[in-house]
Design a protein around this motif. Structure first.
Motif, PDB file in Angstrom:
ATOM      1  N   VAL A   8       0.930  -1.114   0.039  1.00 22.68           N
ATOM      2  CA  VAL A   8       0.056  -0.038  -0.001  1.00 22.68           C
ATOM      3  C   VAL A   8       0.747   1.205   0.017  1.00 22.68           C
ATOM      4  O   VAL A   8       1.926   1.364   0.834  1.00 22.68           O
ATOM      5  CB  VAL A   8      -0.826   0.157   1.255  1.00 22.68           C
ATOM      6  N   SER A   9       0.673   2.373  -0.673  1.00 20.95           N
ATOM      7  CA  SER A   9       1.629   3.541  -1.141  1.00 20.95           C
ATOM      8  C   SER A   9       0.816   4.302   0.151  1.00 20.95           C
ATOM      9  O   SER A   9      -0.187   4.886  -0.045  1.00 20.95           O
ATOM     10  CB  SER A   9       1.227   3.943  -2.498  1.00 20.95           C
ATOM     11  N   LEU A  10       1.710   4.801   1.070  1.00 16.16           N
ATOM     12  CA  LEU A  10       1.349   5.807   2.079  1.00 16.16           C
ATOM     13  C   LEU A  10       2.516   6.717   1.847  1.00 16.16           C
ATOM     14  O   LEU A  10       3.465   6.645   2.174  1.00 16.16           O
ATOM     15  CB  LEU A  10       1.384   5.063   3.293  1.00 16.16           C
ATOM     16  N   PRO A  11       1.958   8.087   2.244  1.00 14.22           N
ATOM     17  CA  PRO A  11       2.770   9.243   2.431  1.00 14.22           C
ATOM     18  C   PRO A  11       3.272   9.260   3.952  1.00 14.22           C
ATOM     19  O   PRO A  11       2.923   8.370   4.821  1.00 14.22           O
ATOM     20  CB  PRO A  11       1.833  10.414   2.015  1.00 14.22           C
ATOM     21  N   ARG A  20      -3.508  -0.925  10.045  1.00 13.58           N
ATOM     22  CA  ARG A  20      -4.495  -1.545  10.199  1.00 13.58           C
ATOM     23  C   ARG A  20      -4.805  -2.176   8.680  1.00 13.58           C
ATOM     24  O   ARG A  20      -5.916  -2.633   8.396  1.00 13.58           O
ATOM     25  CB  ARG A  20      -5.526  -0.018  10.076  1.00 13.58           C
ATOM     26  N   VAL A  21      -3.787  -1.938   7.854  1.00 16.40           N
ATOM     27  CA  VAL A  21      -3.569  -2.730   6.679  1.00 16.40           C
ATOM     28  C   VAL A  21      -2.444  -3.616   6.542  1.00 16.40           C
ATOM     29  O   VAL A  21      -1.366  -3.050   6.525  1.00 16.40           O
ATOM     30  CB  VAL A  21      -3.671  -1.628   5.305  1.00 16.40           C
ATOM     31  N   PRO A  22      -2.772  -4.834   6.368  1.00 16.79           N
ATOM     32  CA  PRO A  22      -1.594  -5.583   6.355  1.00 16.79           C
ATOM     33  C   PRO A  22      -0.793  -5.732   4.982  1.00 16.79           C
ATOM     34  O   PRO A  22      -1.402  -5.269   3.898  1.00 16.79           O
ATOM     35  CB  PRO A  22      -2.435  -7.267   6.292  1.00 16.79           C
ATOM     36  N   HIS A  55      11.419  -3.135   7.938  1.00 15.47           N
ATOM     37  CA  HIS A  55      11.454  -4.261   6.773  1.00 15.47           C
ATOM     38  C   HIS A  55       9.874  -4.333   6.058  1.00 15.47           C
ATOM     39  O   HIS A  55      10.080  -4.988   5.047  1.00 15.47           O
ATOM     40  CB  HIS A  55      11.389  -5.496   7.349  1.00 15.47           C
ATOM     41  N   ARG A  56       9.124  -3.294   6.366  1.00 15.40           N
ATOM     42  CA  ARG A  56       7.665  -3.471   5.900  1.00 15.40           C
ATOM     43  C   ARG A  56       7.748  -2.561   4.626  1.00 15.40           C
ATOM     44  O   ARG A  56       6.929  -2.721   3.587  1.00 15.40           O
ATOM     45  CB  ARG A  56       6.516  -3.006   6.810  1.00 15.40           C
ATOM     46  N   ILE A  57       8.874  -1.715   4.597  1.00 12.07           N
ATOM     47  CA  ILE A  57       8.890  -0.636   3.546  1.00 12.07           C
ATOM     48  C   ILE A  57       9.574  -1.358   2.365  1.00 12.07           C
ATOM     49  O   ILE A  57      10.662  -1.376   2.277  1.00 12.07           O
ATOM     50  CB  ILE A  57       9.423   0.590   4.052  1.00 12.07           C
ATOM     51  N   ALA A  58       8.778  -1.676   1.311  1.00 12.27           N
ATOM     52  CA  ALA A  58       9.530  -2.251   0.100  1.00 12.27           C
ATOM     53  C   ALA A  58      10.186  -1.350  -0.824  1.00 12.27           C
ATOM     54  O   ALA A  58      10.981  -1.429  -1.501  1.00 12.27           O
ATOM     55  CB  ALA A  58       8.636  -3.102  -0.582  1.00 12.27           C
ATOM     56  N   SER A  59       9.495  -0.084  -0.873  1.00 14.39           N
ATOM     57  CA  SER A  59       9.994   0.909  -1.913  1.00 14.39           C
ATOM     58  C   SER A  59       9.722   2.403  -1.469  1.00 14.39           C
ATOM     59  O   SER A  59       8.939   2.567  -0.676  1.00 14.39           O
ATOM     60  CB  SER A  59       9.239   0.532  -3.225  1.00 14.39           C
ATOM     61  N   VAL A  60      10.617   3.195  -2.198  1.00 12.60           N
ATOM     62  CA  VAL A  60      10.405   4.592  -1.589  1.00 12.60           C
ATOM     63  C   VAL A  60      10.267   5.411  -3.034  1.00 12.60           C
ATOM     64  O   VAL A  60      11.001   5.287  -3.851  1.00 12.60           O
ATOM     65  CB  VAL A  60      11.688   5.147  -1.064  1.00 12.60           C
ATOM     66  N   LEU A 292     -10.360   0.572   2.665  1.00  9.23           N
ATOM     67  CA  LEU A 292      -8.955   0.141   2.281  1.00  9.23           C
ATOM     68  C   LEU A 292      -8.750  -1.160   2.347  1.00  9.23           C
ATOM     69  O   LEU A 292      -8.245  -1.817   1.378  1.00  9.23           O
ATOM     70  CB  LEU A 292      -7.910   1.178   2.684  1.00  9.23           C
ATOM     71  N   ARG A 293      -8.726  -1.557   3.741  1.00  8.46           N
ATOM     72  CA  ARG A 293      -8.428  -2.918   3.777  1.00  8.46           C
ATOM     73  C   ARG A 293      -9.445  -4.158   3.076  1.00  8.46           C
ATOM     74  O   ARG A 293      -8.816  -4.929   2.550  1.00  8.46           O
ATOM     75  CB  ARG A 293      -8.505  -3.295   5.564  1.00  8.46           C
TER      76      ARG A 293
END
Length: 310
Positions: A8-11, A20-22, A55-60, A292-293
């Motif tokens: 999920v793309s988050l700012p 709240r979103v896996p 480790h949850r952040i796969a991309s920037v 979203l979930r």
């Protein structure tokens, strides 16, 4: 079978939604986050406050912008922005060493300029860089354009860590037929200046080999045919897919009763390429974490079903 790879793309200021979103997270910057982009605020402190593990952040995902204008800092892939991008990576992303850098190309950049720049940025940042396709005509727009860049990355060692991010809402519907579009191929040939390595010039035969003889039925009716074609032509150079509805440019609603064999084939293909699907929620959807979930769960289920039917 592993869970479908979804992010999920988050700012940075909405990272709390991740609780709240896996799944994985794409950290998406805009010019609202100038303080983080130029190092006036500390990204590690923002991560600590959000509770999101690195480790949850796969991309920037860097913002678009070709040059510095006032308080904005250009971070599109241009020579003028090279120092800004490198400073940001080494100044703010040390904790996120495994994260891929997703960036926008300038719409008028030719391959002769892009090849040495991207080679240099890959070396200076020491991480994968994924180039997102543009929403308008450019050398980074059509499925054939993306296939050429993928062929270039496969054949030219300095670009071996270059990846593609395919936004399904940015792809043109024109020319998305079963075979290579001759006009798109010719447009690529006109851009092959002296800076393009000789090994990459024989791209058409490779792309033709990657175009399947058998497409899913009712392909002409699916708005996702350009996405499937891009995945076929890009192959394992595709690092991620920004899965946006081609009509609304929003997070799709995955109605189990709405059949689309082309979409299902594309969803089944993504994990086989080692790529990740990314959803980009609007501000309204970020404010409704339950909805979203639900959409992420529906996407996860559809991807699993699509893979199971292959």
């Amino acid at each position: 079978m592993l869970d479908p790879p979804i992010a999920v793309s988050l700012p940075p200021d909405r990272l709390s939604v991740a609780a709240r979103v896996p799944g994985a997270v794409e950290l998406k910057f805009s010019w609202d986050h100038r303080d983080l982009l130029v190092g006036e605020s500390d990204l590690d402190a923002r991560l600590d406050a959000s509770g999101v593990e690195a480790h949850r952040i796969a991309s920037v995902h860097l913002p678009p912008g070709t040059e510095t204008r006032g308080d904005e800092v250009g971070m599109a892939l241009t020579a003028a922005n090279r120092g800004t991008i490198v400073d940001f990576v080494h100044g703010q992303l040390d904790r996120l060493r495994a994260a891929t850098l997703v960036a926008h190309p300038p719409k008028k950049s030719g391959y002769d300029d892009a090849i040495p720049l991207l080679s240099n940025l890959l070396e200076l940042t020491n991480r994968e860089i994924s180039v997102e396709n543009t929403a308008v005509e450019s050398p980074w727009h059509t499925p054939e354009d993306l296939g050429f860049v993928a062929s270039l990355a496969r054949r030219y060692r300095p670009l071996s860590d270059l990846r593609l991010t395919v936004d399904s809402a940015h792809l043109p519907r024109e020319g998305a037929g079963r075979r290579l579009d001759p006009e798109n191929v010719e447009a690529i040939r006109t851009r092959l200046g002296p800076g393009v390595p000789p090994a990459a010039r024989d791209f058409e035969s490779e792309l033709d080999d990657r175009t399947p003889d058998a497409w899913p039925p009712t392909d002409a009716d699916s708005p996702y045919l350009p996405l499937l074609k891009s995945l076929r032509l890009g192959g394992r150079a595709v690092g991620s897919v920004h899965l946006n509805d081609p009509t609304t440019d929003g997070v799709p609603r995955f109605d189990a009763h709405h059949e689309d064999p082309v979409l299902d084939r594309a969803l089944a293909t993504v994990p086989d390429l080692g790529a990740q699907v990314v959803v980009e929620p609007s501000a309204d959807l970020l404010a409704d974490s339950d909805e979203l979930r639900r959409r992420v769960t529906a996407l996860r289920d559809r991807m699993a079903d699509a893979r199971g039917s292959e």
